[in-house]
Design a protein around this motif. Structure first.
Motif, PDB file in Angstrom:
ATOM      1  N   GLN A 275     -22.513   7.905 -31.147  1.00  0.00           N
ATOM      2  CA  GLN A 275     -23.312   7.694 -32.358  1.00  0.00           C
ATOM      3  C   GLN A 275     -24.650   7.054 -32.012  1.00  0.00           C
ATOM      4  OE1 GLN A 275     -20.759   5.375 -34.847  1.00  0.00           O
ATOM      5  NE2 GLN A 275     -19.755   7.163 -35.746  1.00  0.00           N
ATOM      6  N   GLU A 276     -24.578   6.007 -31.196  1.00  0.00           N
ATOM      7  CA  GLU A 276     -25.812   5.293 -30.850  1.00  0.00           C
ATOM      8  C   GLU A 276     -26.771   6.191 -30.082  1.00  0.00           C
ATOM      9  OE1 GLU A 276     -24.982   1.597 -28.903  1.00  0.00           O
ATOM     10  OE2 GLU A 276     -23.827   0.845 -30.606  1.00  0.00           O
ATOM     11  N   ALA A 277     -26.219   6.953 -29.141  1.00  0.00           N
ATOM     12  CA  ALA A 277     -27.052   7.848 -28.347  1.00  0.00           C
ATOM     13  C   ALA A 277     -27.677   8.912 -29.238  1.00  0.00           C
ATOM     14  CB  ALA A 277     -26.223   8.504 -27.244  1.00  0.00           C
ATOM     15  N   GLY A 278     -26.875   9.454 -30.162  1.00  0.00           N
ATOM     16  CA  GLY A 278     -27.378  10.478 -31.076  1.00  0.00           C
ATOM     17  C   GLY A 278     -28.525   9.939 -31.913  1.00  0.00           C
ATOM     18  N   ALA A 279     -28.352   8.732 -32.439  1.00  0.00           N
ATOM     19  CA  ALA A 279     -29.394   8.124 -33.270  1.00  0.00           C
ATOM     20  C   ALA A 279     -30.678   7.948 -32.468  1.00  0.00           C
ATOM     21  CB  ALA A 279     -28.909   6.783 -33.800  1.00  0.00           C
ATOM     22  N   LEU A 280     -30.512   7.488 -31.246  1.00  0.00           N
ATOM     23  CA  LEU A 280     -31.652   7.232 -30.366  1.00  0.00           C
ATOM     24  C   LEU A 280     -32.444   8.516 -30.105  1.00  0.00           C
ATOM     25  CD1 LEU A 280     -32.557   4.674 -28.922  1.00  0.00           C
ATOM     26  CD2 LEU A 280     -31.214   5.372 -26.964  1.00  0.00           C
ATOM     27  N   LEU A 281     -31.719   9.582 -29.786  1.00  0.00           N
ATOM     28  CA  LEU A 281     -32.370  10.853 -29.457  1.00  0.00           C
ATOM     29  C   LEU A 281     -33.046  11.453 -30.690  1.00  0.00           C
ATOM     30  CD1 LEU A 281     -29.540  12.193 -27.139  1.00  0.00           C
ATOM     31  CD2 LEU A 281     -31.859  11.657 -26.401  1.00  0.00           C
ATOM     32  N   THR A 282     -32.394  11.337 -31.843  1.00  0.00           N
ATOM     33  CA  THR A 282     -32.986  11.847 -33.077  1.00  0.00           C
ATOM     34  C   THR A 282     -34.287  11.104 -33.364  1.00  0.00           C
ATOM     35  OG1 THR A 282     -30.731  12.059 -33.847  1.00  0.00           O
ATOM     36  CG2 THR A 282     -32.461  12.443 -35.473  1.00  0.00           C
ATOM     37  N   GLN A 283     -34.219   9.788 -33.178  1.00  0.00           N
ATOM     38  CA  GLN A 283     -35.396   8.952 -33.399  1.00  0.00           C
ATOM     39  C   GLN A 283     -36.560   9.395 -32.507  1.00  0.00           C
ATOM     40  OE1 GLN A 283     -34.545   4.879 -32.409  1.00  0.00           O
ATOM     41  NE2 GLN A 283     -36.722   4.396 -32.417  1.00  0.00           N
ATOM     42  N   MET A 284     -36.223   9.853 -31.302  1.00  0.00           N
ATOM     43  CA  MET A 284     -37.260  10.330 -30.388  1.00  0.00           C
ATOM     44  C   MET A 284     -37.733  11.727 -30.746  1.00  0.00           C
ATOM     45  SD  MET A 284     -35.757   9.070 -26.721  1.00  0.00           S
ATOM     46  CE  MET A 284     -36.716  10.251 -25.788  1.00  0.00           C
ATOM     47  N   GLY A 285     -36.991  12.380 -31.634  1.00  0.00           N
ATOM     48  CA  GLY A 285     -37.378  13.726 -32.050  1.00  0.00           C
ATOM     49  C   GLY A 285     -36.963  14.805 -31.072  1.00  0.00           C
ATOM     50  N   VAL A 286     -35.900  14.545 -30.305  1.00  0.00           N
ATOM     51  CA  VAL A 286     -35.415  15.591 -29.415  1.00  0.00           C
ATOM     52  C   VAL A 286     -34.001  16.000 -29.840  1.00  0.00           C
ATOM     53  CG1 VAL A 286     -36.795  15.030 -27.415  1.00  0.00           C
ATOM     54  CG2 VAL A 286     -34.633  13.874 -27.740  1.00  0.00           C
ATOM     55  N   THR A 287     -33.694  17.275 -29.645  1.00  0.00           N
ATOM     56  CA  THR A 287     -32.390  17.775 -30.066  1.00  0.00           C
ATOM     57  C   THR A 287     -31.517  18.000 -28.852  1.00  0.00           C
ATOM     58  OG1 THR A 287     -33.410  19.940 -30.059  1.00  0.00           O
ATOM     59  CG2 THR A 287     -33.107  18.887 -32.203  1.00  0.00           C
ATOM     60  N   ILE A 288     -30.880  16.936 -28.403  1.00  0.00           N
ATOM     61  CA  ILE A 288     -29.924  17.029 -27.296  1.00  0.00           C
ATOM     62  C   ILE A 288     -28.626  16.419 -27.811  1.00  0.00           C
ATOM     63  CG2 ILE A 288     -29.405  16.330 -24.932  1.00  0.00           C
ATOM     64  CD1 ILE A 288     -32.449  15.889 -24.558  1.00  0.00           C
ATOM     65  N   SER A 289     -27.524  17.118 -27.621  1.00  0.00           N
ATOM     66  CA  SER A 289     -26.252  16.569 -28.074  1.00  0.00           C
ATOM     67  C   SER A 289     -25.792  15.472 -27.131  1.00  0.00           C
ATOM     68  CB  SER A 289     -25.197  17.678 -28.120  1.00  0.00           C
ATOM     69  OG  SER A 289     -23.927  17.081 -28.142  1.00  0.00           O
TER      70      SER A 289
END
Lengths: 328, 497
Positions: free
Chosen positions: B123-137
């Protein structure tokens, strides 16, 4: 033990880069001499011609195995099957070495052929299957041991001809034959490694397999040759041992592969491949021989000897990795 | 010390076996700025950065972080304080997932036995990546990501570490232009949050696009710090090399000759299809395209490193089957890989032995190497290519990137190729060595060799190529003449579908 590797440490402290390997070997030689001097001071029996002859004779089998495994380790591989190859080739040679059957060349050639075959088998499986050499040769180690027991029906093969027994037990001009064989094959292996295209390719394959391939080197060919060669040298060791103990022993050679690998590693061959010399391996084998002989003379039991040998091996590898770390 | 200063370095000195790698270097890094660190290879940038993150200890000098003196610190301590480094060669664990990589060593634990709480991690990693604007699962294994994506994950890791200073060493060396744009977006976002970035790159245009301040090092010494807006290309290069460089791209004197290579309908499933082109003697064919366009894959297939699924290769009009690099070399093809460390050279081998490795049979009588012949040839190559080495017996691993590249080129040239494929020949190489490699390429074609050059740097493609083949997603989208080609036309076809 501390003094043993001191010269090596000083070279590790000063990465004078281009000459480092030369200095490392120099260090090993100094270590060897220091050990010899110390032993001759402790026990006067050490520094006698007859004792030195005994040491080199005893070392010759391990050294031959170590030469073969040095080739393999330089290419980045490993061969655990050579101890079993010693047994198979020894038994096979002995079966053809009974008095008044075949001329002495026959058991030698048959033994050699068996060793080359086992080595080629390793090479073939390793190159075709991409299974790591550690696992393939572990399998061959067990296969070889089984074959030796099958061929000999689990019993020692004795009653060998005098001419066969001369190979490992005779003397030429007062020099024991194993010493002569050792010197001859040391020269052959050194030249092969240092002076030939094949030798250079071994270093390249072990140093960076993919770059070697991209340079047009046929990896599979080099590996086939190296494992076959290793099997051949193991056969030579097997024949020598059988001749010396005048019996083909199916249980001979257990653990020999580890002593041989130890000699190569103490001699500066890196298990990650790409480095190593025959001179280093020879000194490594001699060092092991001298120390165990010295401990024998000092009446140290074989239990303690094993502990000492283990410490030396680890020490050598630690030094090797420190060296690499400094330079890497 | 400026009030916005986050990191201040004074008089930093480091000596390796008698050689001063750093000699009184200083740096003043402020919150929210992108500070470019420039200098040729060997100028001391890497040593400097390794000291900052605690990989080396300095001999002398002071480092202040948020006003506090940093004394010899372990890497983990420096990380905790908020200094992160994104290494040029990404340090990732391929078999672990994105989330596991991001939180490696700092896994949140829960439950009775202190087991790792994977769900929370993801969850934390997903939030972080979304915040950066990248789509990596976050649950993808690292090994399935592209280099660009791995880099994004490394940045996410730094952010999750609450990094206040992020050091980026050649972050774009393996990125396509579009990926660079994404990275720059992220960097600008970090700036607004007050994160200071130390940015190391050899690419001039990037430096001027992204950086606010530029500090130049030369031969381990501090040269100057200036706002990027007050500098231009020429001025910066002069500061870096201490002299003016001649025009970077030499004039062509080569005459186009006979056709050397022709390929028809090359296809390798999943990489490229319908590839048709030919190269003539005395000509540079540039292969342009974004990352993943299939350029390197085509080169590898022609050189016999990967099998083709379809297509014919003709050399001087004759059809040939190339099944291994050995076949390719025998047919007169040489390949200088983009992956210099992986495919280029044997690090533990000497310069001499690396140079002759591909042509050893020319220096052998029967199975035996002729030492004198080999040494003479290697010495000639070292002189001709101006390889800077302590001697022919120096191990290649101790040379700078540019000189390592020259060793690889020397090796390839010694197998007397008629066609040389250069894949990103100047990646990670400083500007002085770059200019020498450009001259060398022009020399090759002047000698009648056909050259295929793959490059992600458009100025390089435009400056050296006679014709440019543009690829997009494994298909060729344009074959441009020197006159037709501009940065815009190439980019147009490179994103064409």
């Amino acid at each position: 033990m501390k003094t043993l590797f001191k010269p090596d440490l000083t070279t590790a402290d000063k990465p004078s880069r281009t000459r480092l390997r030369g200095l490392g070997q120099y260090g090993l030689l100094i270590a060897f001499i220091v050990v010899c001097v110390v032993l001759s001071l402790i026990t006067p029996r050490f520094l006698t011609v007859s004792n030195l002859m005994i040491i080199v004779t005893q070392v010759s089998i391990n050294a031959l195995l170590a030469f073969g495994v040095t080739f393999v380790i330089i290419t980045g591989g490993i061969d655990l099957s050579i101890g079993s190859t010693v047994a198979v080739t020894g038994v096979v040679a002995a079966m053809f070495a009974h008095p008044d059957t075949y001329p002495v060349i026959v058991p030698v050639l048959v033994g050699l052929a068996a060793g080359l075959l086992l080595g080629a088998f390793n090479g073939l499986v390793i190159t075709k299957s991409k299974v790591p050499p550690f696992i393939v040769t572990l399998g061959t180690m067990t296969i070889g041991r089984g074959l030796a027991l099958i061929l000999s029906k689990g019993r020692p093969v004795s009653n060998l001809s005098d001419s066969f027994n001369f190979i490992g037990g005779g003397q030429v001009l007062g020099i024991p034959t194993p010493i002569i064989i050792l010197i001859v094959f040391f020269i052959i292996c050194s030249v092969l490694l240092r002076k030939t295209v094949l030798g250079r390719y071994m270093y390249a394959v072990g140093g960076n397999e993919q770059a070697a391939k991209a340079s047009g080197i046929q990896l599979n060919k080099v590996k086939m040759v190296v494992y076959t060669l290793c099997g051949g040298l193991a056969a030579l060791a097997g024949i020598l041992l059988t001749s010396r103990i005048t019996t083909g022993q199916p249980n001979a050679g257990v653990g020999f592969e580890l002593d041989a690998i130890a000699a190569a590693i103490i001699g500066g061959t890196s298990t990650s491949g790409g480095t190593g010399t025959m001179t280093g391996t020879l000194i490594g084998a001699l060092l092991i021989g001298v120390i165990s002989n010295g401990l024998d003379l000092m009446n140290v039991t074989s239990y303690y000897q094993q502990v000492v040998m283990g410490i030396i091996i680890i020490g050598a590898v630690v030094l090797d990795s420190l060296n690499q770390h400094k330079n890497g | 010390m400026h009030q916005d200063s986050i990191l201040t370095v004074r008089g930093l000195t480091k000596t390796f076996s008698g050689v001063k790698a750093l000699d009184g270097v200083q740096l003043d890094l402020r919150k929210g700025e992108v500070h470019a660190l420039m200098g040729e290879n060997g100028a001391g940038k890497s040593t400097f950065m390794k000291i900052l993150v605690g990989l080396h200890q300095p001999d002398a000098g002071e480092i202040f972080f948020e006003g506090q003196a940093l004394k010899s610190q372990a890497v983990s301590e420096v990380l905790k304080k908020g200094i992160s480094m994104i290494h040029q060669e990404l340090l990732v664990v391929p078999e672990l997932t994105v989330a596991q990589n991001i939180f490696l060593g700092r896994e949140s634990r829960g439950g009775l036995f202190g087991w790792i709480d994977e769900k929370k991690l993801n969850q934390e990693a997903g939030a972080l990546l979304t915040q950066m604007g990248v789509t990596i699962s976050p649950t993808t294994k690292m090994k399935y990501l592209s280099v660009a994506e791995m880099q994004m994950v490394e940045i996410a890791k730094a952010i999750s570490n609450n990094a206040k200073v992020i050091i980026m060493d050649e972050p774009t060396s393996a990125l396509s232009d579009r990926e660079v744009a994404t990275l720059f977006g992220i960097i600008r976002d970090l700036k607004t949050k007050g994160v200071a970035i130390v940015y190391i790159s050899h690419k001039m245009d990037e430096i001027f696009t992204i950086s606010d301040t530029i500090t130049v090092l030369r031969d381990g010494k501090y040269i100057a710090t200036q706002p990027a807006s007050e500098l231009d290309n020429t001025a910066l290069i002069r500061m870096m090399v201490g002299r003016e460089l001649d025009s970077l791209f030499p004039e062509s004197v080569a005459q186009k000759g006979a056709e050397i290579l022709s390929v028809r309908n090359l296809r390798r499933n999943g990489n490229f299809a319908d590839i048709n082109f030919e190269v003539h003697a005395g000509e540079v064919l540039g292969l342009a395209g974004l990352m993943g366009a299939g350029r390197t894959e085509i080169a590898r297939a022609i050189f016999g490193l990967d099998p083709l699924d379809e297509g014919e290769i003709y050399l001087k009009g004759q059809p040939v089957r190339i099944k291994s690099p050995q076949d390719a070399i025998q047919h007169g093809i040489g390949y200088v890989s983009e992956d210099r460390k992986g495919l280029g050279f044997i690090p533990g081998m000497s310069v001499k032995h690396n140079i002759t490795l591909g042509s050893l049979s020319n220096h052998a009588r029967g199975p035996f190497i002729q030492d004198q012949s080999e040494a003479a040839t290697a010495a000639r190559m070292i002189t001709d290519l101006r390889i800077k080495t302590a001697g022919p017996d120096q191990k290649v691993q101790f040379l700078s990137g540019g000189n390592q590249q020259k060793v690889v080129i020397g090796k390839v040239l010694l197998s007397s190729p008629e066609l040389v494929i250069l894949d990103e020949p100047t990646r990670g190489i400083d500007i002085g060595a770059k200019s020498e490699i450009y001259k060398l390429i022009k020399q090759l074609v002047a000698d009648g060799i056909a050259v295929i050059m793959i490059s992600s740097e458009l100025p390089e493609i435009l400056g050296l190529s006679d014709r440019i083949l543009v690829l997009s997603q494994g298909r060729q989208t344009a074959l441009l003449s020197k006159e037709e080609a501009t940065q815009e036309t190439i980019m147009h076809y490179a994103v064409h579908h």
